[in-house]
Scaffold this motif. Structure first.
Motif, PDB file in Angstrom:
ATOM      1  N   GLU A  55       0.814  -1.213   0.000  1.00 35.97           N
ATOM      2  CA  GLU A  55       0.000   0.000   0.000  1.00 35.97           C
ATOM      3  C   GLU A  55       0.852   1.269   0.000  1.00 35.97           C
ATOM      4  O   GLU A  55       0.591   2.208  -0.749  1.00 35.97           O
ATOM      5  N   GLU A  91       5.360 -14.227   7.014  1.00 34.14           N
ATOM      6  CA  GLU A  91       4.763 -12.894   6.851  1.00 34.14           C
ATOM      7  C   GLU A  91       5.650 -11.982   6.013  1.00 34.14           C
ATOM      8  O   GLU A  91       5.210 -10.939   5.535  1.00 34.14           O
ATOM      9  N   ARG A 118       3.205  -9.714   3.622  1.00 31.50           N
ATOM     10  CA  ARG A 118       1.791 -10.030   3.467  1.00 31.50           C
ATOM     11  C   ARG A 118       0.970  -8.824   3.898  1.00 31.50           C
ATOM     12  O   ARG A 118       1.237  -8.237   4.950  1.00 31.50           O
ATOM     13  N   GLU A 119      -0.022  -8.485   3.089  1.00 30.60           N
ATOM     14  CA  GLU A 119      -0.991  -7.455   3.466  1.00 30.60           C
ATOM     15  C   GLU A 119      -2.369  -8.060   3.306  1.00 30.60           C
ATOM     16  O   GLU A 119      -2.715  -8.522   2.212  1.00 30.60           O
ATOM     17  N   GLU A 120      -3.113  -8.079   4.414  1.00 29.07           N
ATOM     18  CA  GLU A 120      -4.431  -8.722   4.431  1.00 29.07           C
ATOM     19  C   GLU A 120      -4.348 -10.140   3.877  1.00 29.07           C
ATOM     20  O   GLU A 120      -5.195 -10.555   3.068  1.00 29.07           O
ATOM     21  N   GLY A 121      -3.298 -10.825   4.273  1.00 31.55           N
ATOM     22  CA  GLY A 121      -3.159 -12.234   3.897  1.00 31.55           C
ATOM     23  C   GLY A 121      -2.509 -12.506   2.553  1.00 31.55           C
ATOM     24  O   GLY A 121      -2.135 -13.628   2.261  1.00 31.55           O
TER      25      GLY A 121
END
Ligand SMILES: [Zn+2]
Length: 131
Positions: A55, A91, A118-121
């Protein structure tokens, strides 16, 4: 459709990166995400590149510039040199790769150690060191 995958995995596109690029499947590992991003560069799938960038980094990217970049390069082949972590239970992860590109008619070897989180899985690309 059984054309070879642009990530040069020797698999066909429909059995390799296509399900990821079309959002039908998530990359299980950072390496698979790396491969799919190479294919996205090869095919000019800019929205996938944006979607699979963290992001914070995504905010710095300009879609048109990315599209322009994809049009000026030809992705010849990808070689994964090594990967640390980046597995289904991790992660964070790093992937070192050699990307053979053609830029304005000239062959270029792009060497990068990329960082993934990992972002939101889902695995996303953060940034990388090049040399
Ligand atoms: Zn592939």
């Amino acid at each position: 459709m059984s054309r070879p995958c642009p990530c040069t995995s020797k698999l066909t596109y429909d059995r390799c990166c296509q399900p990821l690029l079309e959002g039908r499947k998530a990359a299980e590992t950072a390496t698979l995400l790396m491969r799919s991003r190479f294919s996205a560069y090869a095919l000019g799938k800019v929205d996938y590149l944006l979607k699979t960038t963290s992001e914070a980094e995504r905010a710095k990217l300009v879609r048109d510039e990315l599209l322009q970049y994809c049009r000026t390069i030809k992705c010849i082949s990808l070689k994964i040199i090594s990967a640390e972590q980046g597995g289904p239970g991790d992660e964070t992860g790093t992937v070192k790769f050699h990307a053979s590109l053609q830029v304005q008619g000239k062959r270029q070897l792009h060497i990068e150690l990329s960082r993934f989180i990992r972002e939101e899985g889902a695995w996303v690309y953060v940034d990388g060191d090049t040399n």
